[in-house]
Design an enzyme around this catalytic site. Sequence first.
Site, PDB file in Angstrom:
ATOM      1  N   VAL A  76       0.872  -1.189   0.000  1.00 49.07           N
ATOM      2  CA  VAL A  76       0.000   0.000   0.000  1.00 49.07           C
ATOM      3  C   VAL A  76       0.904   1.233   0.000  1.00 49.07           C
ATOM      4  CG1 VAL A  76      -1.831   1.224   1.208  1.00 49.07           C
ATOM      5  CG2 VAL A  76      -1.709  -1.285   1.330  1.00 49.07           C
ATOM      6  N   GLY A  84      -2.059  12.210   2.794  1.00 48.65           N
ATOM      7  CA  GLY A  84      -2.858  13.026   3.702  1.00 48.65           C
ATOM      8  C   GLY A  84      -4.068  13.675   3.062  1.00 48.65           C
ATOM      9  N   GLY A  86      -6.635  11.574   1.719  1.00 48.45           N
ATOM     10  CA  GLY A  86      -7.689  10.561   1.657  1.00 48.45           C
ATOM     11  C   GLY A  86      -7.515   9.524   0.557  1.00 48.45           C
ATOM     12  N   GLY A  88      -5.106   7.150   0.173  1.00 50.73           N
ATOM     13  CA  GLY A  88      -4.807   5.834   0.728  1.00 50.73           C
ATOM     14  C   GLY A  88      -6.056   5.167   1.283  1.00 50.73           C
ATOM     15  N   ASP A 109       3.763  -1.470   8.505  1.00 50.25           N
ATOM     16  CA  ASP A 109       5.146  -1.024   8.671  1.00 50.25           C
ATOM     17  C   ASP A 109       5.198   0.373   9.273  1.00 50.25           C
ATOM     18  OD1 ASP A 109       6.254  -3.270   7.644  1.00 50.25           O
ATOM     19  OD2 ASP A 109       6.422  -2.506   5.608  1.00 50.25           O
ATOM     20  N   TYR A 116      -4.129   2.307   9.357  1.00 48.39           N
ATOM     21  CA  TYR A 116      -4.913   1.078   9.243  1.00 48.39           C
ATOM     22  C   TYR A 116      -5.959   0.971  10.345  1.00 48.39           C
ATOM     23  CZ  TYR A 116      -1.583  -0.437   5.693  1.00 48.39           C
ATOM     24  OH  TYR A 116      -0.820  -0.524   4.565  1.00 48.39           O
TER      25      TYR A 116
HETATM   26  C1  LIG Z   1       0.288   4.916   4.676  1.00 46.71           C
HETATM   27  C2  LIG Z   1      -0.204   5.638   3.416  1.00 46.71           C
HETATM   28  C3  LIG Z   1      -0.530   4.596   2.341  1.00 46.71           C
HETATM   29  C4  LIG Z   1      -1.455   6.444   3.755  1.00 46.71           C
HETATM   30  O1  LIG Z   1      -1.932   7.060   2.575  1.00 46.71           O
HETATM   31  P1  LIG Z   1      -2.608   8.510   2.643  1.00 46.71           P
HETATM   32  O2  LIG Z   1      -3.231   8.783   1.317  1.00 46.71           O
HETATM   33  O3  LIG Z   1      -1.616   9.486   3.130  1.00 46.71           O
HETATM   34  O4  LIG Z   1      -3.725   8.274   3.757  1.00 46.71           O
HETATM   35  P2  LIG Z   1      -5.051   9.102   4.028  1.00 46.71           P
HETATM   36  O5  LIG Z   1      -4.879  10.514   3.546  1.00 46.71           O
HETATM   37  O6  LIG Z   1      -6.191   8.342   3.486  1.00 46.71           O
HETATM   38  O7  LIG Z   1      -5.053   9.084   5.629  1.00 46.71           O
HETATM   39  C5  LIG Z   1      -6.143   8.662   6.386  1.00 46.71           C
HETATM   40  C6  LIG Z   1      -5.873   9.000   7.823  1.00 46.71           C
HETATM   41  O8  LIG Z   1      -4.758   8.256   8.308  1.00 46.71           O
HETATM   42  C7  LIG Z   1      -3.776   9.139   8.820  1.00 46.71           C
HETATM   43  N1  LIG Z   1      -2.484   8.692   8.386  1.00 46.71           N
HETATM   44  C8  LIG Z   1      -2.112   8.448   7.121  1.00 46.71           C
HETATM   45  N2  LIG Z   1      -0.835   8.020   7.076  1.00 46.71           N
HETATM   46  C9  LIG Z   1      -0.414   8.028   8.361  1.00 46.71           C
HETATM   47  C10 LIG Z   1       0.812   7.708   8.972  1.00 46.71           C
HETATM   48  N3  LIG Z   1       1.872   7.298   8.257  1.00 46.71           N
HETATM   49  N4  LIG Z   1       0.883   7.824  10.309  1.00 46.71           N
HETATM   50  C11 LIG Z   1      -0.160   8.257  11.037  1.00 46.71           C
HETATM   51  N5  LIG Z   1      -1.357   8.575  10.509  1.00 46.71           N
HETATM   52  C12 LIG Z   1      -1.460   8.462   9.188  1.00 46.71           C
HETATM   53  C13 LIG Z   1      -4.049  10.496   8.212  1.00 46.71           C
HETATM   54  O9  LIG Z   1      -3.683  11.507   9.120  1.00 46.71           O
HETATM   55  C14 LIG Z   1      -5.528  10.465   7.976  1.00 46.71           C
HETATM   56  O10 LIG Z   1      -6.226  10.953   9.073  1.00 46.71           O
HETATM   57  P3  LIG Z   1      -7.295  12.138   8.883  1.00 46.71           P
HETATM   58  O11 LIG Z   1      -8.384  11.556   8.012  1.00 46.71           O
HETATM   59  O12 LIG Z   1      -7.728  12.457  10.268  1.00 46.71           O
HETATM   60  O13 LIG Z   1      -6.551  13.240   8.200  1.00 46.71           O
HETATM   61  C15 LIG Z   1       0.855   6.639   2.887  1.00 46.71           C
HETATM   62  O14 LIG Z   1       1.160   7.551   3.925  1.00 46.71           O
HETATM   63  C16 LIG Z   1       2.131   5.980   2.392  1.00 46.71           C
HETATM   64  O15 LIG Z   1       2.236   5.610   1.226  1.00 46.71           O
HETATM   65  N6  LIG Z   1       3.126   5.846   3.302  1.00 46.71           N
HETATM   66  C17 LIG Z   1       4.418   5.295   2.907  1.00 46.71           C
HETATM   67  C18 LIG Z   1       4.318   3.817   2.573  1.00 46.71           C
HETATM   68  C19 LIG Z   1       3.742   3.034   3.720  1.00 46.71           C
HETATM   69  O16 LIG Z   1       4.086   3.230   4.875  1.00 46.71           O
HETATM   70  N7  LIG Z   1       2.832   2.111   3.349  1.00 46.71           N
HETATM   71  C20 LIG Z   1       2.228   1.226   4.291  1.00 46.71           C
HETATM   72  C21 LIG Z   1       3.122   0.087   4.486  1.00 46.71           C
HETATM   73  S1  LIG Z   1       2.406  -1.111   5.541  1.00 46.71           S
END
Ligand SMILES: CC(C)(COP(=O)(O)OP(=O)(O)OC[C@H]1O[C@@H](n2cnc3c(N)ncnc32)[C@H](O)[C@@H]1OP(=O)(O)O)[C@@H](O)C(=O)NCCC(=O)NCCS
Length: 140
Positions: A76, A84, A86, A88, A109, A116
Amino acid sequence: MSDPETVRFQCDTSSIDWQDLVSLFELTRLGGREGDKVRRAFENSTVVCFAFDGSKLIGAARALSDREYHATVYDVAVHPEYQGRGIGTRLMKQLIGMLPVWRVLLVADGDAMEFYQRLGFEPFGDVMGRVDNAKLFDTD
Ligand SMILES: CC(C)(COP(=O)(O)OP(=O)(O)OC[C@H]1O[C@@H](n2cnc3c(N)ncnc32)[C@H](O)[C@@H]1OP(=O)(O)O)[C@@H](O)C(=O)NCCC(=O)NCCS
């Protein structure tokens, strides 16, 4: 950069530029893997989902499943410039929506645990794993 509403989601592997996916992984701490193994992994997955801003690949996720009881989510990632907003969450909801199963597992991770948890995942008791780092790469 487009408004999040205009982000397009695609849940198959047609026309995916696998080098773009490798580059996305490099940008999101999921890198270190080479193109053809990544392509085969996604093509062999039960369900996949990608996010695009125009023609730019900005998100990916995939899962393996028996389509009845079990599924496991992998890879993912959302492009750092688009995190940040929405995307993901929408990727994960599309993926899970294609999995009519009892239990979905994943490895959260780093700091992704909170992300999650907002999607209904929680720490899961007795999960065990075995890794073989030699199988991370294609061998010639
Ligand atoms: C994890 C990831 C996929 C989230 O995608 P995203 O598009 O940023 O997520 P969203 O915008 O849908 O976030 C949903 C909520 O989760 C929170 N959130 C997202 N990533 C977060 C993180 N790394 N740590 C803490 N909170 C997080 C956001 O604050 C958000 O909360 P809100 O609705 O109150 O603003 C993205 O940050 C990413 O690619 N990270 C690097 C790769 C990774 O770690 N992948 C997962 C491996 S298991």
